[in-house]
Scaffold this motif. Sequence first.
Motif, mmCIF file in Angstrom:
data_model
loop_
_atom_site.group_PDB
_atom_site.id
_atom_site.type_symbol
_atom_site.label_atom_id
_atom_site.label_comp_id
_atom_site.label_asym_id
_atom_site.label_seq_id
_atom_site.Cartn_x
_atom_site.Cartn_y
_atom_site.Cartn_z
ATOM 1 N N LEU A 1 -6.451 -6.501 -14.176
ATOM 2 C CA LEU A 1 -5.422 -5.961 -13.509
ATOM 3 C C LEU A 1 -4.021 -6.516 -13.850
ATOM 4 N N THR A 2 -4.239 -7.759 -14.342
ATOM 5 C CA THR A 2 -2.760 -8.236 -14.869
ATOM 6 C C THR A 2 -2.351 -7.560 -15.917
ATOM 7 N N GLY A 3 -3.200 -6.994 -16.923
ATOM 8 C CA GLY A 3 -2.680 -6.187 -18.005
ATOM 9 C C GLY A 3 -2.085 -4.864 -17.540
ATOM 10 N N TYR A 4 -2.429 -4.218 -16.527
ATOM 11 C CA TYR A 4 -1.967 -3.154 -16.107
ATOM 12 C C TYR A 4 -0.744 -3.200 -15.337
ATOM 13 N N PHE A 5 -0.370 -4.177 -14.633
ATOM 14 C CA PHE A 5 0.681 -4.373 -13.593
ATOM 15 C C PHE A 5 1.938 -4.939 -14.619
ATOM 16 N N ARG A 6 1.443 -5.755 -15.912
ATOM 17 C CA ARG A 6 2.353 -6.246 -16.572
ATOM 18 C C ARG A 6 2.857 -4.959 -17.603
ATOM 19 N N ASN A 7 2.423 -4.073 -17.633
ATOM 20 C CA ASN A 7 2.901 -2.939 -18.505
ATOM 21 C C ASN A 7 3.657 -1.974 -17.610
ATOM 22 N N LYS A 8 3.424 -1.928 -16.402
ATOM 23 C CA LYS A 8 4.174 -1.199 -15.206
ATOM 24 C C LYS A 8 5.330 -2.006 -14.761
ATOM 25 N N PHE A 9 5.341 -3.153 -14.634
ATOM 26 C CA PHE A 9 6.570 -3.849 -13.839
ATOM 27 C C PHE A 9 7.021 -4.731 -14.894
ATOM 28 N N LYS A 10 8.065 -4.751 -15.493
ATOM 29 C CA LYS A 10 8.357 -5.703 -16.656
ATOM 30 C C LYS A 10 9.465 -6.598 -16.105
ATOM 31 N N ASN A 11 10.194 -6.634 -14.972
ATOM 32 C CA ASN A 11 10.856 -7.696 -14.460
ATOM 33 C C ASN A 11 10.381 -8.348 -13.411
ATOM 34 N N PRO A 12 10.031 -9.666 -13.788
ATOM 35 C CA PRO A 12 9.256 -10.711 -12.734
ATOM 36 C C PRO A 12 10.315 -10.820 -11.438
ATOM 37 N N GLY B 1 -16.455 3.765 5.013
ATOM 38 C CA GLY B 1 -16.068 4.481 6.107
ATOM 39 C C GLY B 1 -15.136 5.333 5.857
ATOM 40 N N GLN B 2 -13.967 5.135 6.571
ATOM 41 C CA GLN B 2 -12.592 6.047 6.444
ATOM 42 C C GLN B 2 -11.679 5.287 5.625
ATOM 43 N N ALA B 3 -12.042 4.463 4.774
ATOM 44 C CA ALA B 3 -10.984 3.896 3.762
ATOM 45 C C ALA B 3 -10.295 4.692 3.022
ATOM 46 N N LEU B 4 -10.476 5.748 2.607
ATOM 47 C CA LEU B 4 -9.630 6.560 1.541
ATOM 48 C C LEU B 4 -8.481 7.147 2.418
ATOM 49 N N GLU B 5 -8.990 7.857 3.660
ATOM 50 C CA GLU B 5 -8.109 8.294 4.564
ATOM 51 C C GLU B 5 -7.325 7.509 4.741
ATOM 52 N N LYS B 6 -7.637 5.941 5.369
ATOM 53 C CA LYS B 6 -6.540 5.094 6.031
ATOM 54 C C LYS B 6 -5.536 4.640 4.723
ATOM 55 N N LEU B 7 -6.148 4.829 3.443
ATOM 56 C CA LEU B 7 -5.205 4.458 2.453
ATOM 57 C C LEU B 7 -4.052 5.364 1.932
ATOM 58 N N ALA B 8 -4.722 6.683 2.210
ATOM 59 C CA ALA B 8 -3.742 7.775 2.198
ATOM 60 C C ALA B 8 -2.602 7.901 2.906
ATOM 61 N N LYS B 9 -2.833 7.239 4.347
ATOM 62 C CA LYS B 9 -1.807 7.271 5.218
ATOM 63 C C LYS B 9 -1.012 6.161 5.223
ATOM 64 N N ALA B 10 -1.621 5.066 4.546
ATOM 65 C CA ALA B 10 -1.012 3.828 4.593
ATOM 66 C C ALA B 10 0.362 3.610 3.715
ATOM 67 N N PRO B 11 1.283 2.843 4.080
ATOM 68 C CA PRO B 11 2.665 2.675 3.100
ATOM 69 C C PRO B 11 2.416 1.845 1.925
ATOM 70 N N VAL B 12 1.104 2.692 1.094
ATOM 71 C CA VAL B 12 0.815 1.713 -0.063
ATOM 72 C C VAL B 12 1.307 2.809 -1.367
ATOM 73 N N ASP B 13 1.881 2.410 -2.443
ATOM 74 C CA ASP B 13 2.118 3.428 -3.492
ATOM 75 C C ASP B 13 0.862 3.536 -4.250
ATOM 76 N N SER B 14 0.122 2.658 -4.670
ATOM 77 C CA SER B 14 -0.912 2.793 -5.487
ATOM 78 C C SER B 14 -2.177 1.628 -5.425
ATOM 79 N N VAL B 15 -3.343 2.155 -5.532
ATOM 80 C CA VAL B 15 -4.474 1.207 -5.362
ATOM 81 C C VAL B 15 -5.253 1.159 -6.647
ATOM 82 N N VAL B 16 -5.007 0.128 -7.352
ATOM 83 C CA VAL B 16 -5.758 -0.220 -8.535
ATOM 84 C C VAL B 16 -7.143 -0.877 -8.533
ATOM 85 N N VAL B 17 -8.165 -0.244 -8.728
ATOM 86 C CA VAL B 17 -9.533 -1.164 -8.757
ATOM 87 C C VAL B 17 -10.365 -0.792 -10.011
ATOM 88 N N THR B 18 -11.289 -1.303 -10.169
ATOM 89 C CA THR B 18 -12.046 -1.362 -11.257
ATOM 90 C C THR B 18 -13.365 -0.482 -11.234
#
Length: 320
Positions: free
Chosen positions: A150-161, A255-272
Amino acid sequence: MRELKIFSGRANLPLSQKICEFLNLDLGSCKFQTFPDGEFHCKIEDVRGRDVFLVQPTCPPVNDNLMELLILIDTCRRASAERITAVIPYFGYARQDRKDEGRVPITAKLVANLITRAGADRVLAMDLHAAQIQGFFDVPVDHLYAGAVLTGYFRNKFKNPDDLVIVSPDEGSIKRAVGHAKRLGGKLAIIDKRRLGAETTKQENIIGGPVEGKIALMFDDMISTGGSICGAAELLKSKGAREIHVGASHGVFAGQALEKLAKAPVDSVVVTDSIPLAAEIDHPKIVRLTVASLLGEAIRRIHQHKSISGIFADEPIVNS
Ligand code: R5P
């Protein structure tokens, strides 16, 4: 050295195949059958004297996948495998890991007992809900962390700590968030979460930060109903977070997790891919990272009697 053999239950065949590709091995042959009354049966190729690894996350349908793992272990034991390692990328029933009120079970211990009694000699697990579950097994447990993936993914995406705030969605994930903050940089924030029921949580305060104007990266071990993450995201948004991204080792999406995430103020959800995703593959917010090489490398090292911690040795630390 005894021959290495990998078999897969039916819970996550694509992950098992990727592990085998990484190791340049063929997946062991195993024929499953479900009898008309719902009972499982399997028949495997010859494993006499082999070093056997059985890959099976105990994700939903949890009881079926757990039972299938137990049957596989029993099959290999009775077929005279020399050593059996249960590779459990996601360990279900883990959240009931203590008696927090009277007259309730400790299912994490019960499941550990079942796996050991069935005949597993070792366990290879990833991001157990609580690290102390390792101690519930009376056989060696190697415990992997998907954090580096997960760190590797976010490190490539966001370069400025300086842009980042690393968020723990509850007190249970503080250590995880601290680890990510060390590797990615950024300030730390902790959400004060109270669980009201299996599907209901309440989040009112944020400790640490600041959050305003920042890119919030929130890390959890799993997303089940999505209640914890969605509640935390609402709070972060109300406090002025600019973007909100979530990293979780296990995408259970019950359950309804995916529907909830679609509506939530979340830009991305990164899972393995510890748990197979089918319906949500086209979900616009979900990114999947594979842990096949992490598990494959751990299997190689266990087979060759080498250290597992060496896998994580080279992870760079920022702002430590
Ligand atoms: C809680 O202790 C865990 O770390 C997760 O935050 C929780 O289990 C996620 O469940 P849900 O998605 O249903 O809120």
